[in-house]
Motif scaffolding. Structure first.
Motif, PDB file in Angstrom:
ATOM      1  N   ARG A  25       0.829  -1.202   0.000  1.00 34.74           N
ATOM      2  CA  ARG A  25       0.000   0.000   0.000  1.00 34.74           C
ATOM      3  C   ARG A  25       0.871   1.263   0.000  1.00 34.74           C
ATOM      4  O   ARG A  25       0.404   2.365  -0.227  1.00 34.74           O
ATOM      5  CB  ARG A  25      -0.900   0.056   1.249  1.00 34.74           C
ATOM      6  CG  ARG A  25      -1.817  -1.109   1.401  1.00 34.74           C
ATOM      7  CD  ARG A  25      -3.051  -0.906   0.538  1.00 34.74           C
ATOM      8  NE  ARG A  25      -4.015  -1.962   0.803  1.00 34.74           N
ATOM      9  CZ  ARG A  25      -5.135  -1.789   1.497  1.00 34.74           C
ATOM     10  NH1 ARG A  25      -5.437  -0.612   1.991  1.00 34.74           N
ATOM     11  NH2 ARG A  25      -5.953  -2.797   1.691  1.00 34.74           N
ATOM     12  N   PHE A  26       2.118   1.092   0.357  1.00 30.12           N
ATOM     13  CA  PHE A  26       3.009   2.255   0.435  1.00 30.12           C
ATOM     14  C   PHE A  26       4.174   2.029  -0.533  1.00 30.12           C
ATOM     15  O   PHE A  26       5.331   1.934  -0.140  1.00 30.12           O
ATOM     16  CB  PHE A  26       3.510   2.440   1.873  1.00 30.12           C
ATOM     17  CG  PHE A  26       2.390   2.554   2.863  1.00 30.12           C
ATOM     18  CD1 PHE A  26       1.723   3.764   3.033  1.00 30.12           C
ATOM     19  CD2 PHE A  26       1.966   1.457   3.593  1.00 30.12           C
ATOM     20  CE1 PHE A  26       0.662   3.874   3.923  1.00 30.12           C
ATOM     21  CE2 PHE A  26       0.907   1.558   4.481  1.00 30.12           C
ATOM     22  CZ  PHE A  26       0.257   2.768   4.652  1.00 30.12           C
ATOM     23  N   GLU A  27       3.777   1.970  -1.781  1.00 29.25           N
ATOM     24  CA  GLU A  27       4.693   1.508  -2.822  1.00 29.25           C
ATOM     25  C   GLU A  27       6.028   2.264  -2.879  1.00 29.25           C
ATOM     26  O   GLU A  27       7.065   1.660  -3.056  1.00 29.25           O
ATOM     27  CB  GLU A  27       3.990   1.591  -4.182  1.00 29.25           C
ATOM     28  CG  GLU A  27       2.545   2.037  -4.027  1.00 29.25           C
ATOM     29  CD  GLU A  27       1.701   2.037  -5.276  1.00 29.25           C
ATOM     30  OE1 GLU A  27       1.168   3.101  -5.565  1.00 29.25           O
ATOM     31  OE2 GLU A  27       1.576   0.987  -5.940  1.00 29.25           O
ATOM     32  N   LEU A  29       7.653   3.988  -0.591  1.00 32.27           N
ATOM     33  CA  LEU A  29       8.353   4.283   0.651  1.00 32.27           C
ATOM     34  C   LEU A  29       9.170   3.095   1.163  1.00 32.27           C
ATOM     35  O   LEU A  29       8.859   1.943   0.886  1.00 32.27           O
ATOM     36  CB  LEU A  29       7.357   4.696   1.727  1.00 32.27           C
ATOM     37  CG  LEU A  29       6.459   5.878   1.343  1.00 32.27           C
ATOM     38  CD1 LEU A  29       5.464   6.178   2.449  1.00 32.27           C
ATOM     39  CD2 LEU A  29       7.306   7.112   1.040  1.00 32.27           C
ATOM     40  N   ILE A  31      10.177   0.895   4.261  1.00 34.66           N
ATOM     41  CA  ILE A  31       9.502   0.588   5.523  1.00 34.66           C
ATOM     42  C   ILE A  31      10.471  -0.094   6.470  1.00 34.66           C
ATOM     43  O   ILE A  31      11.134  -1.077   6.128  1.00 34.66           O
ATOM     44  CB  ILE A  31       8.284  -0.304   5.278  1.00 34.66           C
ATOM     45  CG1 ILE A  31       7.283   0.463   4.390  1.00 34.66           C
ATOM     46  CG2 ILE A  31       7.638  -0.733   6.590  1.00 34.66           C
ATOM     47  CD1 ILE A  31       6.108  -0.348   3.925  1.00 34.66           C
ATOM     48  N   LEU A  41       7.952   4.846   7.997  1.00 36.90           N
ATOM     49  CA  LEU A  41       7.761   4.916   6.554  1.00 36.90           C
ATOM     50  C   LEU A  41       8.573   6.106   6.085  1.00 36.90           C
ATOM     51  O   LEU A  41       8.338   7.227   6.539  1.00 36.90           O
ATOM     52  CB  LEU A  41       6.288   5.127   6.213  1.00 36.90           C
ATOM     53  CG  LEU A  41       5.318   4.127   6.859  1.00 36.90           C
ATOM     54  CD1 LEU A  41       3.904   4.683   6.897  1.00 36.90           C
ATOM     55  CD2 LEU A  41       5.334   2.830   6.082  1.00 36.90           C
ATOM     56  N   VAL A  45       8.039  12.348  -1.052  1.00 33.76           N
ATOM     57  CA  VAL A  45       6.619  12.656  -1.198  1.00 33.76           C
ATOM     58  C   VAL A  45       6.520  13.875  -2.117  1.00 33.76           C
ATOM     59  O   VAL A  45       7.152  14.898  -1.855  1.00 33.76           O
ATOM     60  CB  VAL A  45       5.976  12.956   0.175  1.00 33.76           C
ATOM     61  CG1 VAL A  45       4.516  13.353   0.003  1.00 33.76           C
ATOM     62  CG2 VAL A  45       6.080  11.736   1.085  1.00 33.76           C
ATOM     63  N   LEU A  54      -1.379  10.068   1.578  1.00 36.68           N
ATOM     64  CA  LEU A  54      -0.652   9.053   2.336  1.00 36.68           C
ATOM     65  C   LEU A  54      -1.194   8.950   3.769  1.00 36.68           C
ATOM     66  O   LEU A  54      -1.427   7.862   4.295  1.00 36.68           O
ATOM     67  CB  LEU A  54       0.824   9.470   2.347  1.00 36.68           C
ATOM     68  CG  LEU A  54       1.844   8.538   2.966  1.00 36.68           C
ATOM     69  CD1 LEU A  54       1.800   7.197   2.271  1.00 36.68           C
ATOM     70  CD2 LEU A  54       3.237   9.150   2.831  1.00 36.68           C
ATOM     71  N   ARG A  57      -4.387   7.175   3.883  1.00 40.06           N
ATOM     72  CA  ARG A  57      -4.237   5.726   3.775  1.00 40.06           C
ATOM     73  C   ARG A  57      -3.853   5.132   5.135  1.00 40.06           C
ATOM     74  O   ARG A  57      -4.335   4.079   5.528  1.00 40.06           O
ATOM     75  CB  ARG A  57      -3.167   5.383   2.732  1.00 40.06           C
ATOM     76  CG  ARG A  57      -3.767   4.642   1.546  1.00 40.06           C
ATOM     77  CD  ARG A  57      -2.757   4.367   0.469  1.00 40.06           C
ATOM     78  NE  ARG A  57      -2.239   5.590  -0.122  1.00 40.06           N
ATOM     79  CZ  ARG A  57      -1.141   5.641  -0.884  1.00 40.06           C
ATOM     80  NH1 ARG A  57      -0.465   4.534  -1.116  1.00 40.06           N
ATOM     81  NH2 ARG A  57      -0.742   6.767  -1.411  1.00 40.06           N
ATOM     82  N   ILE A  58      -2.985   5.848   5.836  1.00 44.02           N
ATOM     83  CA  ILE A  58      -2.587   5.386   7.168  1.00 44.02           C
ATOM     84  C   ILE A  58      -3.796   5.366   8.097  1.00 44.02           C
ATOM     85  O   ILE A  58      -4.038   4.409   8.830  1.00 44.02           O
ATOM     86  CB  ILE A  58      -1.465   6.307   7.719  1.00 44.02           C
ATOM     87  CG1 ILE A  58      -0.177   6.030   6.939  1.00 44.02           C
ATOM     88  CG2 ILE A  58      -1.272   6.092   9.221  1.00 44.02           C
ATOM     89  CD1 ILE A  58       0.937   7.005   7.203  1.00 44.02           C
TER      90      ILE A  58
END
Lengths: 82, 911
Positions: A25-27, A29, A31, A41, A45, A54, A57-58
């Protein structure tokens, strides 16, 4: 549309270790799971709309947000995205 | 992709905004009628905003054009408020020759049903024939997953000849993950004829990175939307006629960072200022948030009357002059609006006629911030009253809640709920029910009923039951009225799904109290009543009720209720022995519910299980299987498990058995029963147990059959005669197999008598066939033939076939041949169709070398105690041939004598 790179480096910390199945989901970034039980993350940006997207989404994943910080970036002189 | 761009050419820019005379504006307001008002109000969501900003942005348009011409899927205009996202797309679409549909989103569109309804309506503006089939799914009590609806729409869109542009404005208001997923699904399956353009303050949670990599995305972001120095100069000096020096423009551009909203406010402030240099210096040095600073400056330049007007009307999401008049108490609202529009003061027209407006969202938020709480309450109250008077109830509701006036809000919600239910907007209804104070809902039986109904329809049965119980308690208090009609309808529905006998009385009580405006609850009560009659074996009354429900559904223009009633009616007719009428009704529906291109509407799935059962009875197994599978797919994808009753699964199991796979049949039934048990749909558990018992009886596995029979006996209730009769029929067959034919025949005689009185044609035929089977075994050939002939005479005109097919415990061939004259054509058809492939004896397949059909016939006669000569006579063969068959089957069964053969036949379930 021209996408000249104005992106800024951000670091976002959330509580708990993010499940690996959610990584996609956090393509864009990187992690990192910390021993203290947090997830960092980090990465570029593009702008505020992307940053808020973002954060949404979090939020939608029900994660607890601890910190959002823009990293100092010596290569970037453009201060507009403050 | 040159194919795509042939229609896309630049048009001349539209003229700048036309000036309307105030008198004209006023006259138009006076002509509104309530209904038109409603439609007109909703139409504003599809209005393409006029482009009138004054600064053309060719550098941005070129990028948008390029994306469209290259066949990219999505244009994303993503930037914070006030960057001119909507304005840019408005300018773009005014320059396009391609067909464009525009949809302005707001918070209320977070209900998937509503979101999809607007999507489809927007598509219909491109082409009337689009989305009919998808639309038919929206009227469901619980809407199917959005992907299923999009599938239908995508099919339609793929048939468009030209590329069309679909615009979703303000997508950031969407927070419902179901809608995000649906959008992602659409993007994944997007037909090449559609280009999607979305504006949003934040990046939507789609896989943007993937689309970027694949070149499917055109992005316009804040960095692109910022005014360049040159654009800022054109804006200030040409559009706003400010004649600023290049330095001043540069200072302004720097301080606002090219932010469109900031530039516009600054220009507005400058228009009214004598000393511009002071303002610019002060503004440049200020650390205040740009918009606060500038808005103060702009408002300072307006007369107090306008300032108050702006602040008070900023509370409203949308407004026209009348509403402003009601809220702000000014008589000249139309003139003020005209002034605001001419002065570029934040006003966004929502239609061509300058009827409805909104403020630019960014300014509305800041304007409203300065309003005292007391004034805000007053505004909400006035707006609520005005909308209520105009019958725009859905718009009045949030204002009553903001006052807050829970009583009024509850009243309105009660009036609105029926429409939402009809449109499948359960999320909207549930959402408002949750926004009301808990006490307002929990003390209002009607609202509790709605809540219970929504929960019921969304499959939250336990919750729904809690609310139904809560409502019940309200009426048990001394002095309270008997329960209201709506509540009784809900209780009737629960009683029906639980198989409780009071469902009918509850439904009748409900129907007496409900009035015609409550058609949704009426339909629920009617279905519960019809179902109750059917379980009480009063099929004529039940059918009458379902016909009534069918008509109600048609009056309501509600295909779900119409077809739901039809499906129930068809099952009744099948039971009553009227297979032809059942078949004709369902097939007529198949022909009627098609879209403009003649394709079946997915809502037809409701009648698939009836059709499957009908085809099964007619012996058309391939067709039955096809309908059953489509019915199941549909129920999994489109309906909640609460709505469909396992009938398709049962047909599949029966076909599997007929085709010689009893294991498969039993597996299907066991799985269905387990799923139903998990969801507490006990009616389905019951129905599967019936068929399980049936199959074990036919297999001759008496021990297993007994287990299911015991279960069914426990459930057979005096108050639900159908359960008793089903049990009686099965137990008759059990006793017959267990060597007590007299007992079996006694039960069957009673059943025949009852079925005759109750006009249960199908059960009557079943009982006759069972009698024939037993009488044949007893050697009472004449009686057996008579019984079978009775069944054949009933079945022949209606086309019942399958119930005469042979199965392991019963070889029908000789008997059927003997009864030939009772229904020659039918017998011929059965004998022709019932090939061994249709009905091989499954246990027979377990033998190293299976018995042939004739050997099975011979074995059946041996089991019945017949001599070789009897067998020869019976089967119309020579004595030698009979002996030869007996010899062969001895070998195959590995036995030496008649006694051993009989024992082995029982052991293997062949007798």
């Amino acid at each position: 549309m021209d996408r000249s790179d104005l992106s800024q480096q951000y670091e976002i910390r959330v509580k708990g270790h993010l499940d690996e199945r959610l990584f996609h989901r956090f393509e864009d970034l990187t992690i990192t799971l910390t021993p203290a039980g947090e997830t960092i993350l980090a990465g570029p940006v593009i702008d505020q709309a992307a940053l808020y997207g973002l954060l949404n989404r979090i939020r939608d994943l029900g994660l607890e947000l601890l910190l959002v910080q823009r990293q100092p970036d010596e290569n970037k002189k453009d201060e507009r995205d403050v | 992709m040159p194919l795509l761009c042939r229609k896309i050419t630049r048009l001349a820019r539209p003229a700048h905004c036309p000036v309307f005379r105030a008198s004209l504006v006023r006259r138009r307001f006076a002509t509104y009628h309530t209904l038109q008002m409603r439609e007109y109000y909703l139409a504003t969501k599809f209005h393409i905003p006029p482009w009138r900003d004054g600064v053309a942005r060719p550098r941005l348009l070129a990028g948008l054009d390029e994306g469209l011409q290259n066949g990219r899927k999505l244009t994303l205009v993503s930037a914070p408020a006030g960057y001119g996202k909507t304005t840019l797309l408005a300018e773009w679409v005014h320059s396009l020759d391609a067909p464009v549909a525009w949809l302005s989103l707001d918070e209320a569109d977070n209900d998937p049903a509503r979101f999809l309804a607007y999507w489809l309506a927007a598509c219909r503006r491109l082409d009337e024939s689009l989305g009919q089939s998808a639309q038919s799914l929206l009227g469901m009590p619980q809407i199917p997953p959005p992907a299923a609806i999009f599938d239908q729409l995508i099919n339609d869109l793929a048939s468009l000849e030209d590329t069309a542009v679909l615009i979703l404005d303000d997508y950031h208001v969407i927070t419902n993950p179901v809608i995000h997923e649906a959008m992602e699904y659409f993007l994944d399956h997007q037909p090449r004829q559609i280009h999607l353009a979305i504006t949003s303050r934040t990046d939507p949670p789609f896989s943007l990175a993937r689309m970027r990599v694949r070149g499917q995305l055109t992005e316009v972001r804040a960095q692109h939307l910022r005014f360049t120095l040159n654009e800022a100069r054109l804006f200030c000096n040409q559009a706003m006629h400010l004649n600023l020096t290049p330095d001043d423009v540069a200072a302004l551009e720097a301080r606002t960072e090219g932010w469109a909203a900031g530039l516009q406010l600054a220009a507005l402030a400058l228009q009214n200022l004598p000393d511009r240099r002071d303002f610019l210096a002060e503004f440049s040095g200020s650390h205040r948030y740009v918009i606060d600073y500038l808005l103060d400056e702009v408002l300072k330049g307006q007369p107090p009357e306008i300032r108050d007007f702006l602040r008070e009307t900023a509370v409203l999401q949308r407004f026209n002059a009348e509403l402003c008049q009601a809220v702000a108490g000014t008589q000249n609202a139309a003139d003020i609006l005209l002034h605001l529009e001419r002065a570029n003061l934040f006003l966004v027209p929502l239609d061509e006629r300058r009827g409805w407006y909104r403020y630019h969202h960014l300014f509305a938020d800041v304007l409203r911030a300065g309003l005292p709480a007391e004034t805000e309450r007053k505004v909400h109250r006035q707006a609520a009253r005005w909308y209520t008077d105009q019958d725009l109830l859905a718009e009045a509701l949030p204002h009553w809640l903001a006052v807050p006036d829970a009583y009024q809000a509850a009243q309105l919600l009660d009036r609105l709920a029926a429409d939402w239910l009809k449109n499948g907007e359960l999320q909207t209804l549930l959402g408002w029910l949750e926004k009301l104070p808990e006490t307002a809902v929990n003390t209002n039986p009607d609202l509790i009923s709605y809540k219970a109904l929504c929960l019921l329809l969304t499959g939250q049965l336990d919750h729904a039951a809690q609310y139904a119980q809560l409502a019940q308690q309200l009426f048990e208090q001394p002095g309270a009225d008997a329960g209201p009609g709506r509540l009784l309808a809900i209780q009737a529905w629960f009683a029906m799904t639980a198989g409780q006998p009071q469902a009918g009385a509850l439904a009748q009580g409900s129907l007496e109290k409900l009035d015609d405006s409550d058609s949704f609850f009426q339909a629920i009560a009617l279905i519960a009543l019809g179902s109750d009659y059917a379980w009480k074996t009063n099929l004529p009354a039940s059918s009458q009720v379902f016909r009534q429900t069918y008509q109600l559904g048609q009056r309501m223009n509600h295909p779900f209720i119409t077809l739901g009633a039809l499906a129930n009616l068809a099952f009744n007719l099948l039971e009553m022995g009227k297979l032809r009428e059942a078949d004709a009704l369902c097939r007529a529906a198949l022909a009627e519910y098609v879209d403009q291109r003649g394709r079946p509407l997915p809502i037809l799935g409701i009648v698939y299980s009836s059709l499957a059962a009908i085809c099964y009875e007619q012996g058309r197994f391939d067709e039955a299987q096809d309908f059953a599978r489509r019915g199941i797919t549909l129920s999994q994808r489109l309906f909640s498990s609460v709505i469909l009753g396992g009938d398709s699964e049962i047909v599949l199991a029966r076909i599997a058995f007929q085709r010689g796979s009893p294991e498969e049949a039993l597996t299907i039934l066991a799985e269905t029963a387990a799923a139903a048990r998990q969801r507490h749909v006990m009616m389905v558990v019951y129905k599967t147990a019936v068929v399980q018992a049936e199959i074990h009886l036919m297999l001759g596995s008496l021990a297993e059959a007994k287990l299911h029979l015991d279960e069914l006996e426990a459930q057979a209730q005096a108050s639900l005669p159908k359960t008793r009769q089903i049990f009686a029929h099965l137990s008759a067959r059990y006793w017959a197999a267990a060597g007590q034919p007299e007992k079996a025949l006694q039960i069957l005689a009673d059943l025949v008598a009852a079925a005759q009185v109750e006009q249960c044609g199908r059960r009557l035929m079943g009982a006759y066939v069972a009698q024939a089977l037993i009488q044949q075994r007893q050697g009472d050939q004449l009686q057996a033939q008579q019984s079978l002939a009775e069944a054949l005479r009933l079945a022949a005109p209606e086309g019942y076939v399958t119930l005469f097919y042979p199965h392991p415990g019963w070889q029908t061939r000789p008997l059927l041949q003997a009864c030939h004259s009772a229904a020659p054509e039918l017998v011929h058809q059965i004998l022709a169709q019932a090939t061994p492939a249709d009905g091989p004896a499954p246990p027979n397949a377990l033998l190293p070398e299976p018995l042939t059909e004739q050997e099975l016939n011979v074995l059946a006669l041996i089991v019945d105690g017949r001599s070789n000569q009897d067998i020869a006579d019976e089967l119309v063969i020579s004595l030698g041939t009979a002996k030869w068959h007996v010899h062969n089957l001895y070998q195959k069964l590995d036995v030496r004598s008649r006694g051993q053969a009989i024992a082995k036949a029982h052991e293997l379930g062949l007798a």
